[in-house]
Design a protein around this motif. Structure first.
Motif, PDB file in Angstrom:
ATOM      1  N   VAL D 173       9.940  -3.088  -4.314  1.00  0.00           N
ATOM      2  CA  VAL D 173       8.764  -3.851  -3.914  1.00  0.00           C
ATOM      3  C   VAL D 173       8.177  -4.670  -5.064  1.00  0.00           C
ATOM      4  O   VAL D 173       7.505  -5.678  -4.844  1.00  0.00           O
ATOM      5  CB  VAL D 173       7.704  -2.909  -3.316  1.00  0.00           C
ATOM      6  CG1 VAL D 173       6.506  -3.688  -2.809  1.00  0.00           C
ATOM      7  CG2 VAL D 173       8.302  -2.086  -2.170  1.00  0.00           C
ATOM      8  N   SER D 174       8.439  -4.283  -6.301  1.00  0.00           N
ATOM      9  CA  SER D 174       7.914  -5.083  -7.411  1.00  0.00           C
ATOM     10  C   SER D 174       8.448  -6.508  -7.350  1.00  0.00           C
ATOM     11  O   SER D 174       7.815  -7.433  -7.874  1.00  0.00           O
ATOM     12  CB  SER D 174       8.271  -4.444  -8.751  1.00  0.00           C
ATOM     13  OG  SER D 174       9.667  -4.374  -8.922  1.00  0.00           O
ATOM     14  N   GLY D 175       9.591  -6.683  -6.691  1.00  0.00           N
ATOM     15  CA  GLY D 175      10.141  -8.027  -6.513  1.00  0.00           C
ATOM     16  C   GLY D 175       9.216  -8.953  -5.737  1.00  0.00           C
ATOM     17  O   GLY D 175       9.314 -10.181  -5.850  1.00  0.00           O
ATOM     18  N   ALA D 176       8.309  -8.379  -4.964  1.00  0.00           N
ATOM     19  CA  ALA D 176       7.366  -9.200  -4.191  1.00  0.00           C
ATOM     20  C   ALA D 176       6.133  -9.578  -5.011  1.00  0.00           C
ATOM     21  O   ALA D 176       5.247 -10.268  -4.523  1.00  0.00           O
ATOM     22  CB  ALA D 176       6.940  -8.457  -2.927  1.00  0.00           C
ATOM     23  N   GLY D 177       6.096  -9.133  -6.256  1.00  0.00           N
ATOM     24  CA  GLY D 177       5.002  -9.530  -7.134  1.00  0.00           C
ATOM     25  C   GLY D 177       3.848  -8.551  -7.161  1.00  0.00           C
ATOM     26  O   GLY D 177       3.844  -7.532  -6.467  1.00  0.00           O
ATOM     27  N   ILE D 178       2.855  -8.864  -7.989  1.00  0.00           N
ATOM     28  CA  ILE D 178       1.751  -7.947  -8.270  1.00  0.00           C
ATOM     29  C   ILE D 178       0.642  -8.073  -7.237  1.00  0.00           C
ATOM     30  O   ILE D 178      -0.258  -7.248  -7.171  1.00  0.00           O
ATOM     31  CB  ILE D 178       1.209  -8.205  -9.697  1.00  0.00           C
ATOM     32  CG1 ILE D 178       0.465  -6.969 -10.244  1.00  0.00           C
ATOM     33  CG2 ILE D 178       0.335  -9.456  -9.731  1.00  0.00           C
ATOM     34  CD1 ILE D 178       0.131  -7.079 -11.733  1.00  0.00           C
ATOM     35  N   LYS D 179       0.716  -9.109  -6.408  1.00  0.00           N
ATOM     36  CA  LYS D 179      -0.384  -9.347  -5.467  1.00  0.00           C
ATOM     37  C   LYS D 179      -0.185  -8.565  -4.163  1.00  0.00           C
ATOM     38  O   LYS D 179       0.838  -8.687  -3.511  1.00  0.00           O
ATOM     39  CB  LYS D 179      -0.453 -10.852  -5.145  1.00  0.00           C
ATOM     40  CG  LYS D 179      -1.882 -11.305  -4.834  1.00  0.00           C
ATOM     41  CD  LYS D 179      -1.968 -12.789  -4.529  1.00  0.00           C
ATOM     42  CE  LYS D 179      -2.938 -13.040  -3.407  1.00  0.00           C
ATOM     43  NZ  LYS D 179      -2.477 -14.063  -2.464  1.00  0.00           N
ATOM     44  N   PRO D 180      -1.190  -7.775  -3.771  1.00  0.00           N
ATOM     45  CA  PRO D 180      -1.071  -6.979  -2.545  1.00  0.00           C
ATOM     46  C   PRO D 180      -0.970  -7.861  -1.298  1.00  0.00           C
ATOM     47  O   PRO D 180      -1.704  -8.842  -1.164  1.00  0.00           O
ATOM     48  CB  PRO D 180      -2.393  -6.184  -2.501  1.00  0.00           C
ATOM     49  CG  PRO D 180      -2.939  -6.220  -3.882  1.00  0.00           C
ATOM     50  CD  PRO D 180      -2.471  -7.518  -4.469  1.00  0.00           C
ATOM     51  N   THR D 181      -0.076  -7.506  -0.409  1.00  0.00           N
ATOM     52  CA  THR D 181       0.092  -8.207   0.867  1.00  0.00           C
ATOM     53  C   THR D 181       0.387  -7.153   1.926  1.00  0.00           C
ATOM     54  O   THR D 181       0.690  -6.011   1.589  1.00  0.00           O
ATOM     55  CB  THR D 181       1.292  -9.171   0.833  1.00  0.00           C
ATOM     56  OG1 THR D 181       2.488  -8.390   0.694  1.00  0.00           O
ATOM     57  CG2 THR D 181       1.185 -10.164  -0.325  1.00  0.00           C
ATOM     58  N   PRO D 182       0.315  -7.529   3.209  1.00  0.00           N
ATOM     59  CA  PRO D 182       0.703  -6.542   4.230  1.00  0.00           C
ATOM     60  C   PRO D 182       2.117  -5.997   3.996  1.00  0.00           C
ATOM     61  O   PRO D 182       2.359  -4.806   4.196  1.00  0.00           O
ATOM     62  CB  PRO D 182       0.620  -7.348   5.531  1.00  0.00           C
ATOM     63  CG  PRO D 182      -0.448  -8.370   5.253  1.00  0.00           C
ATOM     64  CD  PRO D 182      -0.257  -8.752   3.798  1.00  0.00           C
ATOM     65  N   ALA D 183       3.035  -6.816   3.557  1.00  0.00           N
ATOM     66  CA  ALA D 183       4.415  -6.344   3.353  1.00  0.00           C
ATOM     67  C   ALA D 183       4.507  -5.290   2.264  1.00  0.00           C
ATOM     68  O   ALA D 183       5.397  -4.439   2.295  1.00  0.00           O
ATOM     69  CB  ALA D 183       5.332  -7.514   3.010  1.00  0.00           C
ATOM     70  N   THR D 184       3.606  -5.337   1.289  1.00  0.00           N
ATOM     71  CA  THR D 184       3.669  -4.394   0.165  1.00  0.00           C
ATOM     72  C   THR D 184       2.645  -3.270   0.281  1.00  0.00           C
ATOM     73  O   THR D 184       2.533  -2.451  -0.622  1.00  0.00           O
ATOM     74  CB  THR D 184       3.416  -5.123  -1.164  1.00  0.00           C
ATOM     75  OG1 THR D 184       2.038  -5.578  -1.193  1.00  0.00           O
ATOM     76  CG2 THR D 184       4.333  -6.314  -1.339  1.00  0.00           C
ATOM     77  N   HIS D 185       1.914  -3.240   1.383  1.00  0.00           N
ATOM     78  CA  HIS D 185       0.921  -2.190   1.645  1.00  0.00           C
ATOM     79  C   HIS D 185       1.675  -0.870   1.838  1.00  0.00           C
ATOM     80  O   HIS D 185       2.578  -0.779   2.677  1.00  0.00           O
ATOM     81  CB  HIS D 185       0.159  -2.590   2.913  1.00  0.00           C
ATOM     82  CG  HIS D 185      -1.054  -1.763   3.204  1.00  0.00           C
ATOM     83  ND1 HIS D 185      -2.016  -1.474   2.271  1.00  0.00           N
ATOM     84  CD2 HIS D 185      -1.474  -1.162   4.352  1.00  0.00           C
ATOM     85  CE1 HIS D 185      -2.975  -0.741   2.830  1.00  0.00           C
ATOM     86  NE2 HIS D 185      -2.667  -0.538   4.080  1.00  0.00           N
ATOM     87  N   TYR D 186       1.313   0.134   1.079  1.00  0.00           N
ATOM     88  CA  TYR D 186       2.090   1.373   1.059  1.00  0.00           C
ATOM     89  C   TYR D 186       2.467   1.904   2.449  1.00  0.00           C
ATOM     90  O   TYR D 186       3.640   2.224   2.703  1.00  0.00           O
ATOM     91  CB  TYR D 186       1.367   2.456   0.240  1.00  0.00           C
ATOM     92  CG  TYR D 186       2.180   3.692   0.057  1.00  0.00           C
ATOM     93  CD1 TYR D 186       3.057   3.829  -1.025  1.00  0.00           C
ATOM     94  CD2 TYR D 186       2.124   4.737   0.977  1.00  0.00           C
ATOM     95  CE1 TYR D 186       3.833   4.961  -1.176  1.00  0.00           C
ATOM     96  CE2 TYR D 186       2.902   5.870   0.828  1.00  0.00           C
ATOM     97  CZ  TYR D 186       3.750   5.975  -0.245  1.00  0.00           C
ATOM     98  OH  TYR D 186       4.534   7.105  -0.380  1.00  0.00           O
ATOM     99  N   PRO D 187       1.508   2.008   3.385  1.00  0.00           N
ATOM    100  CA  PRO D 187       1.882   2.580   4.693  1.00  0.00           C
ATOM    101  C   PRO D 187       2.898   1.731   5.464  1.00  0.00           C
ATOM    102  O   PRO D 187       3.540   2.226   6.379  1.00  0.00           O
ATOM    103  CB  PRO D 187       0.541   2.641   5.455  1.00  0.00           C
ATOM    104  CG  PRO D 187      -0.501   2.660   4.386  1.00  0.00           C
ATOM    105  CD  PRO D 187       0.050   1.794   3.286  1.00  0.00           C
ATOM    106  N   ASN D 188       3.035   0.469   5.091  1.00  0.00           N
ATOM    107  CA  ASN D 188       3.991  -0.395   5.792  1.00  0.00           C
ATOM    108  C   ASN D 188       5.405  -0.308   5.231  1.00  0.00           C
ATOM    109  O   ASN D 188       6.373  -0.532   5.954  1.00  0.00           O
ATOM    110  CB  ASN D 188       3.528  -1.854   5.727  1.00  0.00           C
ATOM    111  CG  ASN D 188       2.350  -2.109   6.628  1.00  0.00           C
ATOM    112  OD1 ASN D 188       2.105  -1.351   7.563  1.00  0.00           O
ATOM    113  ND2 ASN D 188       1.597  -3.150   6.339  1.00  0.00           N
TER     114      ASN D 188
END
Lengths: 336, 336, 336, 336
Positions: D173-188
């Motif tokens: 997931v670090s590949g998606a960057g440091i900015k939180p998004t729905p795709a990187t939201h832990y429960p998702n």
């Protein structure tokens, strides 16, 4: 070059010793023993060490020609190996629990074993016994939970601020070792938090005996296995016996640890994070908060295999052999 | 069929209400509101509800024609909606913190808000107030941490065994809601354990106010965010003020909870596991151990969105409407 | 009530059968066998089933008095048990690989075993053989990977659109069973993605044999173990042999599966998610995209223990016994 | 000492550059820019860098006095910064996509942008262009997926063995960057595997353009986000156009990469593991297996932030400045 051997090198602490030692300027690893994997290249067991041109050997302690030996053997096994090594003038860092206790009766009670061969050993926490370690031939490397709990507790006990400490610790699964068990089976520990040995963990008396060097204190300890590979977060709950502020507590910690190469007292508002110490020999301490009931919280973070085991062992080796304490241990944590 | 509406249905508690309600024999969901997702099919936001033929609506509370409304709105927002609903004779289960406190001054201090419209509400923990809930028009659904902590603490406080309780809680990330933040960003919380609001979490005064209904007790509380999707493990540390054994404590819990449909007191040696309650409305309590310092440990496990929020809300609806309390809540946890 | 027994009930598929069956209106579980846990309460092994008043028994197949038996036994073991059960008129759903193949020589080649007792069995994928299952006495429950791959592939093969399919599957760790191994040891699989049996997995010939019922096709298959508890995502790569659009493909799937109770073809832009099917008997299929090279991607998601094993087994039981196919299988997935 | 600046230093690649550079013997970091965090100590954003005495600055490129600059800026932003730097004689390693393509029209099509200022740049994959990089003033650092896919594919394409490659990649997931998004939201993303940009990811044309330097090949690419912090596993599926054995393929790879400092071709039977390369600049390649349908599988593992971004960038800096390529990049992966 210092000739170094690792007895019991196929486990996680063995792999971590090899990782730290492979780039150490003053050290040559001459033997890595394993009965199970004898004659197998190390990289088959420790796949990150692809470039290490070394095979496991099934070698008796007496056949090892080394200046210093790490015994990464289970408790109960070390006491059969260490005395022989020490007698022949080899320096030893023992990673088991066998030589950690001043009071053998505590060891025997909590480990359920008769100790065959007590020896003079220095408890290998440099933050407690740096000068003694420098002169020692046998260093007993601390347990992982004790490292995090003791470092979080020393300033409080030394200042006589607390009578009782409750350490609620959360440990990554590598602390349970390389051998698969139901507790470490992915579907059992993923998405779970598992308290275990709730009042009976052997690291409790170790924490208590060492903290009592600094003052009178009773220690209660409960560990939890958590879905983390490496790292221990210890949440220390206590009730200071006098008026004190968060700021004073933090300053006390800053003062106490100001010259320590591997302890960092965090700024107010910062939280110790496992990723900040992952793979490193650092301990981060922070969260000096006091609630309306007068309860104080202090939190520490370490990597259980590094600062909690093999990193500390390498620092001990450095001290015992006159090398700079931080040699080959300079790396910071791997975040994210 | 009871006509039910959910205000604020696009979050995790909204999704969980819909999951429990969709197969409820006595209930028809007539509206699910969301400003952000107005006119969007529910399944676009809650992808497990593929078969639910329902769209979010942006509907004012006054335009909702329902017998019972769940307000799954943030604290501070509920107090603007709930009074109007209650006045028109609609039954309400409010999932926010706005109506949980008897002492409004505590609410105002900890939530940092002036309460616009206090109302008589029953605290919706059936294990405390079952009979009152049956007669209530407004039920304040408990917080997730309070549910786990209170259920673990009631027998101790009721028997006058403890003066102080330290609740060290570990919560899954869904407890932080559906909105992405740095704290919930996967690389920050995976492989990590993060203490937060270490002495300042708003659920602390809620736990304390409710436990004090059973006796005099001071509560200290520290939550941790852990790499888990759903679930809260609470480790309760306390020092009983009289001689007592593990067996007596366990028996006390067995007796206290013997008739409760959703609380299970585990056998000696069993550990509450998140997977055992995952997705269910059950609370498991176990680990009644006492150490050499006289510290007692009690551990509880709940699913924070189910028993800790929407499952409890459905049980409250069942009680308020004369349905069997367990209706549509019979499922056990999803293990592994 | 139908009397049902589970032979080999202590594994994950056994636990999942018990979870689905405990609330089944038409079924009574009369026996759950386990040699290892004989006389142990089921809840000690399956801790979510706290309310199940049942003990494991070490019972020979011949001593089981049941109308239908699930054999949740390893391949190679089932063939020793199933024939005896079938002969005595008991209906059997076998969860092993022993009766899945029409061509015994394929079984014997890939499982490395001589088949002792081939029998007429129906392959238990209702989406292929619903009518045959209704009349069957012995149903061979499909493998987990085949379920996800076959359902994703049927429409393509049936329409003659593809000659070759590459199924790149990612499976949760529960698929490896309840027994701890190095592959399932948390530190080895957490934060990792592990391809295994890269070209040699036994589910490959199963997928191929079944898809070939719909047309000529060659199947390549590579599984990966991923840090997930439950669920299989299968990414199907293929090159359609004629011009076709994403929309046409999606419509083809919608048409094919429109009457299926457990298959959902997702809207364009929706991605099959494991959480959407977690714990449920549903299969979600989506992502019908075609790239510039003419490669088509189709993705399916199932829960490997539910739709991929025990959920399907219960559906097969329902069909064999004249119950509604969806009975006790109505629950949707547990998201988040 | 080489004076080095990082523009856009608050993201994950910025943090990783700082981690690699802080112990580099020949380098001094003179500036780390960030608009958002101007004047904030670096350790507040990158908590592992506790000892780094550096603050973020909001500095225009023209005000930076450095010998070499890393532009860790988003695509579209780099093209506004890089030309100015290059003109003033500063060496630049650009981590965005802006200078990776030889064919600007491909860039403009896939990035949806008009390129304002094309420049001569060398594609910074040392395994392709080592000698050119040594002489370059502007190096375009490769994308993370391309690094893993190209290294896994070069020998096959170079030998003319394959016409089409399907790369099925799994990224942390670090590949998606440091900015939180729905795709990187832990429960998702926890307990999930999420295919995305299934046929439309911008790294596909990058992989294809670079591999076509070695021969004619068409590339199909599908990425998946997986519950892993760091690392990319790429499973390369292809159908060799001539008879060849696993052993021959493996030998071909061993020969091709024998002198490469950062590529390791694994022994037969060994599987590339993310933990083996975690935090390191190494790429492991293995699993050269061929199935009955003639499909060949090759698997590569890299750390997406290290070898897939900042590690490669440091190697490029080393080459451009005449330092040993491996300087400060010697660390192996962090296993477990």
């Amino acid at each position: 070059m210092l000739k170094v051997a690792i007895i019991g090198a196929s486990g996680y602490t063995g792999g971590e010793l090899l990782r730290f030692l492979k780039d150490h300027e003053k050290v040559e690893v001459v033997a890595a023993t394993s009965r199970q994997y004898s004659n197998t290249p190390v990289r088959k067991v420790h796949p990150h060490l692809q470039d290490l041109d070394l095979k496991f050997e099934d070698k008796a302690p007496g056949d090892i020609d080394a200046d210093l030996v790490f015994t990464a053997t289970p408790h109960g096994a070390s006491m059969n190996i260490v005395p022989q090594l020490v007698e022949t003038g080899v320096k030893v860092v023992d990673l088991s629990g066998d030589y950690r206790f001043d009071d053998i009766s505590i060891y025997e009670k909590w480990y359920g074993l008769k100790h065959k061969k007590p020896l003079d050993a220095v408890y290998g926490l440099p933050e407690m016994y740096r000068e003694e370690i420098k002169k020692a031939n046998l260093v007993a490397n601390p347990g992982c939970y004790p490292t995090g709990s003791i470092l979080a507790g020393i300033p409080l006990v030394k200042e006589g601020l607390v009578d009782t400490i409750i350490a609620d610790s959360k440990s990554g699964v590598s602390g349970a070792g390389i051998k698969p068990t139901p507790a470490t089976h992915y579907p059992n520990i993923s998405d779970n938090i598992v308290p275990y040995a709730v009042t009976t963990h052997r690291h409790m008396p170790e924490i208590q005996e060492k903290l009592q060097k600094f003052g009178n204190v009773r220690v209660s300890f409960t560990p939890h296995l958590v879905p983390v590979i490496r790292g221990i977060i210890t949440t220390l709950h206590s009730f200071p016996n006098q008026e004190v502020t968060s700021e004073e507590i933090q300053q006390m910690y800053k003062n106490h640890y100001q010259d320590e190469p591997f302890v960092r007292v965090l700024d107010a508002g910062e939280i110790p994070r496992l990723s900040s110490v992952r793979g490193s020999n650092f301990c981060h301490i922070g969260c000096f908060e006091i609630d309306d009931n007068g309860r104080l919280v202090v939190v520490s973070a370490i990597d259980n295999i590094a600062k909690g085991a093999s990193g500390a062992a390498v620092a001990n080796m450095n001290l015992m052999c006159g090398f700079p304490e931080t040699m080959s241990l300079e790396s910071c944590g791997l975040h994210p």
